[in-house]
Design an enzyme around this catalytic site. Structure first.
Site, mmCIF file in Angstrom:
data_model
loop_
_atom_site.group_PDB
_atom_site.id
_atom_site.type_symbol
_atom_site.label_atom_id
_atom_site.label_comp_id
_atom_site.label_asym_id
_atom_site.label_seq_id
_atom_site.Cartn_x
_atom_site.Cartn_y
_atom_site.Cartn_z
ATOM 1 N N ASP A 154 -9.658 6.517 -7.283
ATOM 2 C CA ASP A 154 -9.316 6.494 -9.061
ATOM 3 C C ASP A 154 -9.104 5.284 -9.450
ATOM 4 O O ASP A 154 -7.982 4.605 -9.226
ATOM 5 C CB ASP A 154 -8.162 7.484 -9.195
ATOM 6 C CG ASP A 154 -6.968 7.506 -8.222
ATOM 7 O OD1 ASP A 154 -7.059 7.225 -7.313
ATOM 8 O OD2 ASP A 154 -6.005 8.001 -8.847
ATOM 9 N N GLU B 168 -0.724 -3.196 -2.406
ATOM 10 C CA GLU B 168 -1.537 -1.862 -2.317
ATOM 11 C C GLU B 168 -3.076 -2.095 -1.947
ATOM 12 O O GLU B 168 -3.698 -1.426 -1.257
ATOM 13 C CB GLU B 168 -1.565 -1.269 -3.621
ATOM 14 C CG GLU B 168 -2.430 -0.094 -3.915
ATOM 15 C CD GLU B 168 -2.241 0.608 -5.235
ATOM 16 O OE1 GLU B 168 -2.845 1.718 -5.483
ATOM 17 O OE2 GLU B 168 -2.158 -0.231 -6.341
#
Length: 533
Positions: A300, A485
């Site tokens: 996403d 991340e």
């Protein structure tokens, strides 16, 4: 061997010491706070829409809503002040952490595990957090809850760091979630209950068994329940129809897509979703559903789900049969068949072997592209393959469903089109502005690519991806003393961008994959690098 204490061998459920948490309140913030929720999110009281939905109320929610309704029309009403008066920002065991310049990268990761571990002894009343019975590891940054597919890659590092206690706790947490809600939610928040994430619980069970945590067969009831969740509604579909997560293709093959039970804006991205839907000519509820389904994918967002790579409003996730999702479900079916055979349940074993074989054949017919030499997603509405080449093409190799010839072709294609100076590229699209596209690279995709190539004896290419990825992670660690991340896949000290929120530090799955890969390549410079501050 006796069943572990947590497993009730009569019911197949995983027992817990925390009473009555299975009856936890599942109201979402939007359901609980109604027009107050809408006002807070639409007026952007917090820069990050996730902040409010993670807040804990200071008094009973009904009293807060009554107070809001009594005061909201008063001249000079200050919504932000009202929110801060009635809510506390959600925090769990906030800890200061500063990299020790004397720490190697592996030592740094080992010191991070306690910082990222949550101990659910107390649960904020009426918050969106779904209580869990045991300790768990969160990704970090804005992600202060347990996430499904993140956790598998995090567990790889916990294993390498010797944290079998945490592996055992997280194993029981996932079994508890399946028993309680019928599936593993995206994360343990009420607003995530309508969707899951890539189904990797079958992979987890192998990891648990390899490390002596629990026998994989102890989780057979939960594996069955997860399969039922993904296949719900599929048995009554006619050719060309879809229901929830199931798609019956025109030749009768049954495959899967991502989905969400709600077609409203995501509560944690409420204003963002409304803005996206306003940019589309399609009905808003269709756009919301596709955004939610994109969130269930874990990608996403990505040009992979878009008709126009520059417009998120063109998202069509529910029209797409993804390569990786169906590879994971093949693995789930194979695991159920294998464990059923071990348990002497020959009927279910045969049934799930047949399901896995049927899925493998359907993937070969509809998702394999001989012309491209790769596995591609399939648009079931348009009845054609998507042109986007993505790192998901390696998922069939990761779970072992490709033939050797197909694996050889995939390796050639990936080397020519997705290999970058920093490892495995996510897609070929580099200007979408979405975080699951070039130039960003992600730890889970590196791991699946490396393992998939190794499964088919493409060891040199796997080693090259590993070498390049570790170099990128080590470079940023040396300059900034942290793991993040996602990464730019080139030698630099710049940060990856794109997506709906700033780059997050932590970071669970980067720590896990990096820790595991460093152990497998002890000669790599990443094992000797140290933070500069």
């Amino acid at each position: 061997m006796e069943l572990p204490r947590a497993v009730n061998d009569q019911t197949g459920r995983f027992d817990t010491d925390i009473g009555a948490i299975s009856s936890a309140d599942t109201l979402t913030p939007a359901q609980r706070y109604q027009e107050l929720f809408v006002a807070v999110q639409m007026q952007r009281v917090f820069p990050d829409s996730k902040t409010f939905v993670d807040c804990a109320p200071r008094k009973h929610p009904e009293r807060i809503l009554e107070a809001y309704r009594a005061r909201c029309e008063v001249p000079d009403f200050d919504l932000a002040a009202f929110v801060h008066e009635h809510f506390s920002l959600f925090e769990m065991s906030a800890q200061e952490f500063v990299a020790n310049p004397n720490d190697t990268l592996s030592e740094h990761i080992d010191r991070l595990w306690p910082v990222l571990t949550r101990h659910p002894r107390e649960h904020p009343e009426y918050s969106s957090l779904l209580p869990l019975p045991h300790d768990y590891v969160v990704p970090g940054g804005r992600f202060t809850e347990l996430y499904y597919w993140d956790s598998y890659f995090t567990m790889l590092g916990l294993d390498e760091s010797g944290h079998c206690d945490l592996l055992r706790a997280m194993a029981d947490n996932f079994a508890y979630l399946i028993d309680t809600y019928g599936h593993v939610p995206n994360g343990n928040r009420t607003y995530y209950l309508g969707r899951s994430q890539p189904p990797v619980f079958a992979l987890m069970t192998d990891l648990f068994e390899e490390n002596g945590v629990h026998r994989a067969s102890d989780y057979l009831p939960q594996l069955h329940k997860e399969h039922s969740f993904w296949m719900s509604g599929g048995d009554v579909l006619r050719a060309g129809e879809a229901a929830r997560r199931c798609v019956r293709l025109v030749d009768g093959a049954l495959l899967n897509r991502y989905w969400d039970d709600s077609d409203a804006p995501r509560e944690e991205s409420y204003l963002e979703d409304i803005t996206t839907a306003r940019e589309s000519v399609r009905p808003a509820h269709e756009v919301y559903r596709d955004l939610r389904a994109g969130a269930e994918s874990g990608w996403d967002f990505s040009s992979r789900w878009l008709d126009d790579s520059h417009r998120l409003s063109s998202i069509r996730t529910t029209s797409i049969v993804p390569v990786d999702l169906n590879s994971f479900l093949y693995q789930l079916e194979r695991q159920i068949a294998r464990l059923s055979e071990i348990m002497g349940k020959h009927g279910p074993a045969l049934r799930f072997r047949q399901l896995a074989e049927a899925r493998q054949a359907a993937i070969g017919r509809h998702l394999w592209s001989e012309a491209t030499g790769a596995y591609l997603d399939y648009d079931w509405r348009l009845r054609q393959q998507r042109p986007n080449l993505t790192a998901a093409t390696l998922a069939p190799l990761f779970v072992g469903l490709a033939s050797q010839r197909q694996a050889d072709r995939v390796a050639q294609t990936v080397e020519a089109r997705l290999l970058t100076p920093g490892g495995l590229a996510t897609t070929e699209i580099g200007d979408s502005g979405e975080q699951w596209d070039r130039p960003n690279g992600w730890a889970p995709l590196q791991w699946m690519g490396i393992r998939g190539l190794q499964n088919y004896r493409h060891d040199a290419m796997a080693a090259e991806i590993e070498k390049r990825w570790l170099s990128i992670v080590a470079t940023l660690y040396e300059s900034e003393g942290k793991l993040v991340e996602k990464y730019l896949l080139r030698p630099c000290t710049e940060h990856a961008g794109g997506g709906e929120y700033p780059l997050q530090d932590g970071f669970g799955w980067t720590n896990g994959v990096t820790r595991k890969l460093m152990q497998e390549d002890p000669s790599h410079q990443a094992n000797r690098c140290r933070a500069s501050r």
